[in-house]
Write a protein that holds these residues in place. Structure first.
Motif, PDB file in Angstrom:
ATOM      1  N   UNK A  40       0.819  -1.218   0.000  1.00 47.50           N
ATOM      2  CA  UNK A  40       0.000   0.000   0.000  1.00 47.50           C
ATOM      3  C   UNK A  40       0.846   1.260   0.000  1.00 47.50           C
ATOM      4  N   UNK A  41       1.979   1.215   0.684  1.00 44.00           N
ATOM      5  CA  UNK A  41       2.881   2.373   0.698  1.00 44.00           C
ATOM      6  C   UNK A  41       3.664   2.465  -0.609  1.00 44.00           C
ATOM      7  N   UNK A  42       4.158   1.328  -1.095  1.00 44.66           N
ATOM      8  CA  UNK A  42       4.910   1.339  -2.357  1.00 44.66           C
ATOM      9  C   UNK A  42       4.055   1.825  -3.526  1.00 44.66           C
ATOM     10  N   UNK A  43       2.788   1.411  -3.554  1.00 51.12           N
ATOM     11  CA  UNK A  43       1.896   1.871  -4.622  1.00 51.12           C
ATOM     12  C   UNK A  43       1.712   3.387  -4.547  1.00 51.12           C
ATOM     13  N   UNK A  44       1.540   3.900  -3.345  1.00 50.33           N
ATOM     14  CA  UNK A  44       1.373   5.345  -3.158  1.00 50.33           C
ATOM     15  C   UNK A  44       2.654   6.082  -3.547  1.00 50.33           C
ATOM     16  N   UNK A  45       3.789   5.572  -3.112  1.00 51.02           N
ATOM     17  CA  UNK A  45       5.072   6.198  -3.447  1.00 51.02           C
ATOM     18  C   UNK A  45       5.310   6.187  -4.953  1.00 51.02           C
ATOM     19  N   UNK A  46       4.866   5.126  -5.605  1.00 53.70           N
ATOM     20  CA  UNK A  46       5.012   5.034  -7.060  1.00 53.70           C
ATOM     21  C   UNK A  46       4.297   6.161  -7.777  1.00 53.70           C
ATOM     22  N   UNK A  47       3.161   6.582  -7.248  1.00 55.78           N
ATOM     23  CA  UNK A  47       2.439   7.708  -7.854  1.00 55.78           C
ATOM     24  C   UNK A  47       3.202   9.016  -7.674  1.00 55.78           C
ATOM     25  N   UNK A  48       3.870   9.200  -6.546  1.00 58.80           N
ATOM     26  CA  UNK A  48       4.705  10.388  -6.345  1.00 58.80           C
ATOM     27  C   UNK A  48       5.884  10.369  -7.311  1.00 58.80           C
ATOM     28  N   UNK A  49       6.465   9.192  -7.485  1.00 54.43           N
ATOM     29  CA  UNK A  49       7.671   9.057  -8.307  1.00 54.43           C
ATOM     30  C   UNK A  49       7.419   9.353  -9.780  1.00 54.43           C
ATOM     31  N   UNK A  50       6.168   9.309 -10.219  1.00 51.57           N
ATOM     32  CA  UNK A  50       5.865   9.631 -11.616  1.00 51.57           C
ATOM     33  C   UNK A  50       6.287  11.056 -11.969  1.00 51.57           C
ATOM     34  N   UNK A  51       6.380  11.918 -10.959  1.00 55.55           N
ATOM     35  CA  UNK A  51       6.674  13.329 -11.180  1.00 55.55           C
ATOM     36  C   UNK A  51       8.080  13.743 -10.755  1.00 55.55           C
ATOM     37  N   UNK A  52       8.865  12.787 -10.298  1.00 58.78           N
ATOM     38  CA  UNK A  52      10.193  13.099  -9.781  1.00 58.78           C
ATOM     39  C   UNK A  52      11.199  12.077 -10.319  1.00 58.78           C
ATOM     40  N   UNK A  53      12.376  12.518 -10.722  1.00 60.12           N
ATOM     41  CA  UNK A  53      13.336  11.614 -11.366  1.00 60.12           C
ATOM     42  C   UNK A  53      14.070  10.673 -10.406  1.00 60.12           C
ATOM     43  N   UNK A  54      13.791  10.749  -9.124  1.00 57.02           N
ATOM     44  CA  UNK A  54      14.580   9.994  -8.149  1.00 57.02           C
ATOM     45  C   UNK A  54      14.128   8.551  -7.945  1.00 57.02           C
ATOM     46  N   UNK A  55      12.931   8.184  -8.355  1.00 56.93           N
ATOM     47  CA  UNK A  55      12.444   6.832  -8.108  1.00 56.93           C
ATOM     48  C   UNK A  55      12.100   6.630  -6.641  1.00 56.93           C
TER      49      UNK A  55
END
Length: 178
Positions: A57-72
């Motif tokens: 649940x946290x990784x899925x949420x973090x993945x959505x943030x990462x779509x906008x940032x180059x850091x992964x």
């Protein structure tokens, strides 16, 4: 330095009022929409790093943030939710009944959770420069423990209800917490 503490999106157990603890549940449809909206809301944040609990649940949420940032996204086991032992999967009424009977729960002690959470925040913050902005995607009890420690228990554990995908921003100047 700014640290954004982000709670994961909703799961079926959140919707049912069940305590999840370390159960590895995915986001439900609403949680996916929340995570996408959170990603959009933080799209201009300029994160230099995104850390996440390794739970789905946290990784899925973090993945959505990462779509906008180059850091992964970097998974960090120290961001894992509190271990609720035998209380995991129970509703509030069921937990109250369990504890009223005096049965042992095997729940992680709050001091251990708070120590683990603050060590993770301190470690990750010290890895980045003063002008950095990082995100840490975790869970309600974990974030509340950080807020309780930093506020000297004015907010956080037992006082603050964190909604799914809520964002708490803390600032650190030098080596001091604020």
């Amino acid at each position: 330095m700014e640290v954004y503490l982000v709670r994961h999106g909703e799961t079926d157990w959140n919707a049912q009022g069940k305590l999840q603890g370390r159960e590895d549940l995915p986001l439900n449809g609403n949680g996916k929409r929340q995570a996408m909206a959170c990603g959009v809301a933080l799209s201009e944040a300029g994160f230099t790093a995104i850390y996440s609990s390794p739970l789905k649940r946290a990784l899925e949420t973090a993945g959505e943030l990462a779509l906008y940032h180059p850091c992964g996204v970097t998974p960090d086991p120290a961001l894992t939710e509190r271990d609720y032992g035998k209380l995991s999967g129970l509703t509030k009424d069921q937990r109250v009944a369990w504890e009223a009977r005096g049965l042992p729960s095997g729940k992680e002690h709050w001091q251990a959770l708070a120590g683990r959470a603050m060590a993770a925040v301190d470690r990750r913050a010290s890895e980045h420069g003063e002008n950095s902005r990082i995100a840490m995607v975790s869970h309600g009890a974990w974030i509340n423990a950080v807020l309780a420690v930093l506020s000297r228990h004015e907010i956080g554990t037992g006082k603050t209800q964190l909604k799914n995908t809520c964002i708490s921003v803390i600032r650190r100047e030098g080596k001091e917490r604020r």
